[in-house]
Enzyme design. Structure first.
Site, mmCIF file in Angstrom:
data_model
loop_
_atom_site.group_PDB
_atom_site.id
_atom_site.type_symbol
_atom_site.label_atom_id
_atom_site.label_comp_id
_atom_site.label_asym_id
_atom_site.label_seq_id
_atom_site.Cartn_x
_atom_site.Cartn_y
_atom_site.Cartn_z
ATOM 1 N N CYS A 28 22.886 -66.873 23.811
ATOM 2 C CA CYS A 28 22.595 -68.246 24.219
ATOM 3 C C CYS A 28 23.745 -68.717 25.103
ATOM 4 O O CYS A 28 24.710 -67.986 25.309
ATOM 5 C CB CYS A 28 22.427 -69.158 22.992
ATOM 6 S SG CYS A 28 23.974 -69.441 22.102
ATOM 7 N N ASP A 78 29.215 -55.542 25.797
ATOM 8 C CA ASP A 78 27.938 -55.850 25.157
ATOM 9 C C ASP A 78 28.156 -56.919 24.096
ATOM 10 O O ASP A 78 29.063 -56.801 23.265
ATOM 11 C CB ASP A 78 27.409 -54.563 24.510
ATOM 12 C CG ASP A 78 25.959 -54.685 24.092
ATOM 13 O OD1 ASP A 78 25.601 -55.719 23.487
ATOM 14 O OD2 ASP A 78 25.171 -53.758 24.367
ATOM 15 N N HIS A 80 15.105 -54.651 33.058
ATOM 16 C CA HIS A 80 15.216 -54.494 31.609
ATOM 17 C C HIS A 80 13.824 -54.579 30.996
ATOM 18 O O HIS A 80 13.175 -55.625 31.090
ATOM 19 C CB HIS A 80 16.127 -55.563 30.991
ATOM 20 C CG HIS A 80 16.566 -55.189 29.618
ATOM 21 N ND1 HIS A 80 15.687 -55.101 28.567
ATOM 22 C CD2 HIS A 80 17.787 -54.813 29.129
ATOM 23 C CE1 HIS A 80 16.337 -54.716 27.486
ATOM 24 N NE2 HIS A 80 17.618 -54.527 27.802
ATOM 25 N N ASP A 118 33.447 -51.040 25.366
ATOM 26 C CA ASP A 118 32.993 -49.762 24.838
ATOM 27 C C ASP A 118 33.792 -48.704 25.599
ATOM 28 O O ASP A 118 33.421 -48.298 26.695
ATOM 29 C CB ASP A 118 31.485 -49.605 25.083
ATOM 30 C CG ASP A 118 30.943 -48.317 24.488
ATOM 31 O OD1 ASP A 118 31.750 -47.392 24.236
ATOM 32 O OD2 ASP A 118 29.719 -48.216 24.300
ATOM 33 N N HIS A 130 29.594 -39.895 32.067
ATOM 34 C CA HIS A 130 28.837 -40.901 31.305
ATOM 35 C C HIS A 130 27.867 -41.646 32.233
ATOM 36 O O HIS A 130 28.235 -42.067 33.315
ATOM 37 C CB HIS A 130 29.807 -41.894 30.657
ATOM 38 C CG HIS A 130 29.252 -42.523 29.425
ATOM 39 N ND1 HIS A 130 28.186 -43.389 29.458
ATOM 40 C CD2 HIS A 130 29.601 -42.407 28.114
ATOM 41 C CE1 HIS A 130 27.915 -43.786 28.225
ATOM 42 N NE2 HIS A 130 28.752 -43.202 27.392
ATOM 43 N N ASP A 183 31.650 -51.457 30.262
ATOM 44 C CA ASP A 183 30.413 -51.961 29.674
ATOM 45 C C ASP A 183 30.797 -52.920 28.560
ATOM 46 O O ASP A 183 31.489 -52.530 27.618
ATOM 47 C CB ASP A 183 29.606 -50.764 29.127
ATOM 48 C CG ASP A 183 28.310 -51.188 28.448
ATOM 49 O OD1 ASP A 183 27.947 -52.383 28.549
ATOM 50 O OD2 ASP A 183 27.666 -50.336 27.805
ATOM 51 N N LEU A 199 25.447 -44.813 33.327
ATOM 52 C CA LEU A 199 25.416 -46.269 33.140
ATOM 53 C C LEU A 199 24.223 -46.832 33.904
ATOM 54 O O LEU A 199 23.891 -46.371 34.997
ATOM 55 C CB LEU A 199 26.715 -46.914 33.641
ATOM 56 C CG LEU A 199 26.868 -48.427 33.379
ATOM 57 C CD1 LEU A 199 26.901 -48.736 31.880
ATOM 58 C CD2 LEU A 199 28.140 -48.967 34.030
ATOM 59 N N GLU A 248 24.155 -37.631 40.276
ATOM 60 C CA GLU A 248 23.074 -37.573 39.289
ATOM 61 C C GLU A 248 22.422 -38.942 39.092
ATOM 62 O O GLU A 248 23.097 -39.952 38.928
ATOM 63 C CB GLU A 248 23.588 -37.103 37.913
ATOM 64 C CG GLU A 248 22.439 -37.081 36.909
ATOM 65 C CD GLU A 248 22.817 -36.902 35.442
ATOM 66 O OE1 GLU A 248 21.900 -36.900 34.600
ATOM 67 O OE2 GLU A 248 24.021 -36.776 35.139
ATOM 68 N N ARG A 257 20.044 -58.162 29.891
ATOM 69 C CA ARG A 257 19.774 -58.708 28.561
ATOM 70 C C ARG A 257 20.987 -59.403 27.960
ATOM 71 O O ARG A 257 21.103 -60.599 27.958
ATOM 72 C CB ARG A 257 19.277 -57.597 27.620
ATOM 73 C CG ARG A 257 18.695 -58.167 26.329
ATOM 74 C CD ARG A 257 18.135 -57.093 25.427
ATOM 75 N NE ARG A 257 17.234 -57.668 24.417
ATOM 76 C CZ ARG A 257 16.641 -56.962 23.482
ATOM 77 N NH1 ARG A 257 16.826 -55.660 23.419
ATOM 78 N NH2 ARG A 257 15.858 -57.546 22.592
ATOM 79 N N ARG A 258 21.947 -58.608 27.416
ATOM 80 C CA ARG A 258 22.993 -59.246 26.614
ATOM 81 C C ARG A 258 24.391 -58.814 26.997
ATOM 82 O O ARG A 258 25.303 -58.887 26.173
ATOM 83 C CB ARG A 258 22.744 -58.946 25.129
ATOM 84 C CG ARG A 258 22.661 -57.452 24.879
ATOM 85 C CD ARG A 258 22.642 -57.099 23.421
ATOM 86 N NE ARG A 258 22.765 -55.665 23.288
ATOM 87 C CZ ARG A 258 21.798 -54.874 22.838
ATOM 88 N NH1 ARG A 258 20.629 -55.367 22.502
ATOM 89 N NH2 ARG A 258 21.996 -53.576 22.727
ATOM 90 N N GLY A 259 24.593 -58.335 28.223
ATOM 91 C CA GLY A 259 25.944 -57.883 28.556
ATOM 92 C C GLY A 259 26.190 -57.787 30.045
ATOM 93 O O GLY A 259 25.346 -58.178 30.855
#
Length: 431
Positions: A134, A117, A328, A310, A319, A115, A321, A50, A168-170
């Site tokens: 940062c 984050d 992004h 998570d 799930h 994952d 991903l 999928e 982005r952040r993870g």
């Protein structure tokens, strides 16, 4: 770590203009297909996978599936998704799930995924919060990768781990070994639980509790945390600096030895340096050896630095991903595979944005003449020509080194596929 010019040059309003160029000339389709086809060892593996696309204005299209690389390419170039998610391998083709008898459409396999984050660390980072990151708090991602990569390889014996920056952040981890892809929901849950140490929500003050004897996995993880803790927690986050930060740390000392807090507060009056304050805490912990709660300095270190997973993402086979090489939409950064040999110098702010790599494509090429000769040769075989041109296109951009790392990852897996295919052909010959 200020954002680089390429990031500040990115304008989300330009995304609809940039995506068609990205999917037409830069997205590494051949490597992408090579990955998800897993050498064709299992029949219909790619066919029953999928894909989910998020289009402009958050239109969400699930249960997409494709027979070939070419079909996937055409569809992505037609739809130009803002985001690509990868799901499970199902019992039937996902795009025909409505035609299958109810209850028979089942998610069978998927990579074991993780994952991490940065927002899950908001209670222990003072530099940023929410979606902001940062260079100071990025160290948390470095620690998480070091700990989880070691555990998955050494404790579980997995070999094919693809670490990907989320854009982005993870970070995400795809464990691609065949054994990992075949794990049941119960087995995935067991792995995720084994790796989870930080427990409890916002209302839980003390989120890490150690018992004797300390498990070897936790000891190994502490070895990693100890390398980063002085610089990261004591210096950069200054967890023993301001009064409110100090109170937060002291709240993690055991309740049954409250006088410890009083003693420490007293000692802190005379000692302002964070490193020395930390030594005082360690000293108190060592004095409590053998008593309940005597590991409290280790618990503090783990609460501030240990990876926060998570677990629901890891537990479910079905799930979704976010896919590697997805863009992004907010930052414009490409979700790129990470080379762990360069982990300590990885800087999320230097990851190329879609605007940067599209602009790099427009820059005048060197060796224009030689290319003309090549183009004449290429016309002889159009399909190969298009493929070669795409390879040459991404190689002219900042995306090249990330695709190269992806290639190396696939080469390692391909050695296994070769063996599998040979074994299968030998078995067929025996009949």
């Amino acid at each position: 770590m200020p954002s680089s010019s390429s990031a500040s040059d990115y304008d989300p309003a330009c995304l609809p203009d940039l995506l068609p160029l990205y999917y037409r000339r830069l997205f590494p389709f051949s490597q992408y297909f090579r990955w998800l086809n897993y050498g064709g060892v299992q029949k219909n593996y790619f066919l029953n996978r999928e894909f989910s696309f998020t289009l402009k204005d958050d239109i969400y299209v699930r249960y997409q599936s494709f027979s070939t690389q070419n079909e996937l390419e055409k569809e992505m170039q037609k739809m130009n998704p803002y985001k690509i998610d990868i799901g499970a391998i199902y019992s039937h083709r996902p795009n025909q799930h409505n035609t299958v008898k109810s209850g028979t459409f089942q998610a069978l396999e998927k990579e074991l995924v993780f994952d991490i984050d940065m927002t899950d660390y908001d209670d222990v980072r003072s530099c940023c919060s929410a979606a902001d990151i940062c260079s100071k708090c990025w160290t948390l991602m470095t620690i998480a990768i070091r700990i989880l990569d070691r555990a998955l390889r050494e404790d579980f014996g997995f070999q094919h781990l693809l670490w990907v920056y989320s854009g982005r952040r993870g970070v995400h981890c795809w464990v691609c070994d065949e054994a990992a892809r075949k794990l049941s929901v119960a087995a995935r849950s067991a792995v995720a639980e084994y790796l989870s140490l930080v427990k409890g929500g916002d209302e839980t003050v003390k989120k890490v509790v150690l018992t004797d004897p300390i498990h070897p996995f936790i000891r190994e993880s502490l070895t990693v945390v100890e390398q980063y803790f002085p610089q990261y927690a004591l210096q950069e986050q200054d967890i023993l600096g301001r009064k409110e930060s100090v109170d937060k740390v002291l709240a993690l000392t055991p309740e049954d030895i409250l006088f410890t807090i009083k003693e420490l507060q007293q000692d802190f009056q005379n000692e302002k340096k964070p490193e020395n304050r930390w030594e005082l805490i360690k000293d108190q912990a060592s004095r409590k050896q053998g008593k309940k709660g005597h590991h409290f300095e280790k618990e503090i270190m783990l609460q501030y630095c240990y990876p926060r997973l998570d677990v629901n993402v890891s537990k479910g086979v079905n799930h979704l991903l976010k896919s590697p090489f997805s863009v992004h939409p907010k930052t414009g950064r490409i979700s790129v595979p990470m080379d762990l040999k360069e982990l300590d110098t990885f800087d999320p702010f230097t990851v190329p944005t879609i605007s940067l790599i599209c602009e790099e494509l427009d820059r005048p090429r060197t060796g224009e003449e030689e290319e003309k000769v090549e183009d004449i040769k290429e016309k002889e075989n159009e399909k190969d020509a298009a493929e070669r041109r795409k390879i040459r296109d991404y190689k002219r951009t900042s995306l090249a080194k990330y695709v190269k790392h992806f290639d190396q990852f696939l080469d390692e897996m391909a050695r296994l596929w070769k063996g599998e295919l040979l074994r299968k052909s030998d078995l067929q010959k025996e009949f």
